[in-house]
Scaffold this active site. Structure first.
Site, PDB file in Angstrom:
ATOM      1  N   ASP A 154       0.772  -1.612   0.421  1.00 22.30           N
ATOM      2  CA  ASP A 154       0.201   0.394   0.348  1.00 22.30           C
ATOM      3  C   ASP A 154       0.969   0.963  -0.103  1.00 22.30           C
ATOM      4  O   ASP A 154       1.887   1.166   0.329  1.00 22.30           O
ATOM      5  CB  ASP A 154      -0.897  -0.248   1.282  1.00 22.30           C
ATOM      6  CG  ASP A 154      -1.707   1.649   1.586  1.00 22.30           C
ATOM      7  OD1 ASP A 154      -2.722   1.358  -0.052  1.00 22.30           O
ATOM      8  OD2 ASP A 154      -2.464   2.053   2.384  1.00 22.30           O
TER       9      ASP A 154
ATOM     10  N   ASP B  99      -0.415   5.494   1.214  1.00 23.58           N
ATOM     11  CA  ASP B  99       0.137   6.345   1.915  1.00 23.58           C
ATOM     12  C   ASP B  99      -0.428   5.270   3.442  1.00 23.58           C
ATOM     13  O   ASP B  99      -1.302   4.338   3.625  1.00 23.58           O
ATOM     14  CB  ASP B  99      -1.417   7.245   1.883  1.00 23.58           C
ATOM     15  CG  ASP B  99      -1.526   8.811   2.064  1.00 23.58           C
ATOM     16  OD1 ASP B  99      -0.399   8.169   3.310  1.00 23.58           O
ATOM     17  OD2 ASP B  99      -2.145   9.151   1.654  1.00 23.58           O
TER      18      ASP B  99
ATOM     19  N   ASP C 220      -1.700  -1.040   5.960  1.00 16.81           N
ATOM     20  CA  ASP C 220      -1.480  -0.632   6.786  1.00 16.81           C
ATOM     21  C   ASP C 220      -3.654  -0.410   7.807  1.00 16.81           C
ATOM     22  O   ASP C 220      -3.858  -0.397   8.962  1.00 16.81           O
ATOM     23  CB  ASP C 220      -1.213   1.423   7.513  1.00 16.81           C
ATOM     24  CG  ASP C 220      -1.704   1.860   6.071  1.00 16.81           C
ATOM     25  OD1 ASP C 220      -2.172   1.921   5.264  1.00 16.81           O
ATOM     26  OD2 ASP C 220      -2.256   2.874   6.800  1.00 16.81           O
TER      27      ASP C 220
END
Lengths: 303, 303
Positions: free
Chosen positions: A21, A23, A252
């Site tokens: 991922d 961001d 995240d």
């Protein structure tokens, strides 16, 4: 309880395909995560490894994304390393060009997405920008909303800060025809940041509104954690080289990244630098949401 | 298969409380259903019978509703016979005046609802009317949406053709505080008519969008088929006189009217003059959705 830590050498010896991922994992907004660029470069240096950055964000063109990546010193990442709902959607239109080429798409999304889909997908998009009740006369505005003269081949739903009642009405009326496809870029409820403590709606709520009024579920969702992105990713790895068991997903978010990994048989590594916290993992454990629970954690700064 | 027919004399001898949906049952738009006014008058003439018209529509004030009713020759219906989410919501604010009196409500709804809630509920509403992205500067509009200076006691969601991204943002940020109540007038996905074949979104899709982004379910839904309206209805019948088994609900919609009756132990009579068709009943039977299946049907014109 924190998931067990996985080391750099374990990662290098056990996996060939590395999915990240963006961001909250490689950067936060415009600030790189310490050690992330070095780790990405290590992987890019190894001809045996495949590296993919997967974002659910459909608000930038690929060119803008490449500029952003370069600015943050991830300059060795190329276009071929980046995957987003936009890219997969363009591929879908191209794969089904007999149906979609030069056809109309009703687009709930930003101008950048329109540009990307028209250039990369070969379709013609209409509907972007403001379309409010105020554009119609007050008494009869409902009769004035044009849901008849231009029937699209698909309704595409993405982030749109101009979403409105007339847009909802158009989407509902177009989707009343079961032959009009209902395509959703991603279903994230909110964006991460940029203002701490401020909730910023993403595509999820508009998709929910259209599902409610149309009585339809999306035909395809293109972003994480859905399979369309995973299938595209597999097709991008050199033929015969892809192996789910030797693929690792770094993320995240539990409901997009970790689920994406788990749904596709990848090993999952949760980064502590983004949206979700250890509390969210405990909650997922308590609720028995096993696909949200990461296998491992690590810190790129300690590699 | 059509539900069995119930006769006028069976209705008069078996029931004391008569509950009617309005649009599709007593009238269609501005055209009365044949026999409906005569039937209502027969019931109003009998001092032993209680009569209630229940609408989920929150776009008219009670005064406007009375005018509409008179114009269609239902002139003997009084304010006390009419029930709507607006009326029940006003009652809720009054019953909880220690919390709500003179307090702010963030209202997603029309000006008429604002007027009704302020006059009948003793609250102060803000948020109605246009509030679009265009009202903010393009680059930083997200930072400019004011979600901090005025925190309401509740977010009320109803039909709003001005709904927008800034409104969604405000609702989501207000509802992040669990002490701010999430009140929904009704959850109908669409309006019936007025343009044949054109889908007209109601409150349902906006409620779905807010639920998606806030991660919350409404604390109370005031319209059919929910219990708040039923409880209010019971409180309006003369003390000690209400009996669910001697209550009958006339409606055209399976998912609001028939469910409302069934959820509250009333006998249900489905009218063939509205939105749902016999096909919808067959589908509900096939899906085992027993609360949607009417007990009886009838035609007022044959009474």
């Amino acid at each position: 309880m924190l998931p067990p830590t996985i080391t750099k050498s374990q990662l290098l010896s056990n996996f060939d395909t590395f999915v990240f991922d963006a961001d909250g994992v490689l950067w936060t907004g415009d600030i790189p995560i310490p050690g992330a660029a070095e780790w990405i470069n290590t992987l890019l240096d190894d001809p045996e490894k495949s590296v993919f950055i997967t974002t659910n964000n459909s608000t930038k063109t690929l060119e803008q994304y490449m500029k952003k990546v370069k600015k943050m010193r991830f300059g060795r990442l190329g276009r071929e390393n980046l995957l987003s709902p936009t890219i997969v959607l363009c591929d879908y239109f191209k794969q089904n060009s007999d149906k979609f080429e030069n056809q109309y798409i009703y687009l709930i999304g930003v101008e950048n997405l329109k540009k990307s889909l028209e250039e990369g997908g070969g379709v013609k998009c209409f509907g972007t920008g403001p379309d409010h009740k105020d554009n119609y006369t007050d008494g009869d505005f409902i009769n004035e909303v044009d849901v008849k003269s231009k029937i699209p081949k698909a309704v595409v739903v993405s982030f749109d800060s101009h979403f409105s009642y007339p847009k909802l009405m158009k989407a509902a009326n177009f989707l009343a025809d079961p032959l009009v496809e209902f395509l959703v870029c991603n279903e994230d409820s909110t964006f991460p940041g940029p203002v701490p403590g401020m909730i910023l709606p993403e595509t999820g709520p508009w998709s929910a509104a259209i599902q409610n009024v149309s009585g339809r579920k999306p035909d395809i969702v293109f972003g994480k954690p859905h399979e369309q992105l995973a299938n595209f990713l597999k097709s991008r790895v050199q033929a015969g080289k892809f192996n789910s068991e030797r693929t690792v997903m770094f993320g995240d978010r539990l409901d997009t990244d970790m689920m994406f990994g788990k749904n596709n048989g990848f090993t999952t590594v949760w980064m502590q630098t983004g949206v979700n916290t250890l509390l969210d993992i405990e909650l997922a454990r308590k609720n028995g949401e096993s696909t949200k629970i990461p296998d491992f954690t690590c810190r790129f700064s300690e590699f």
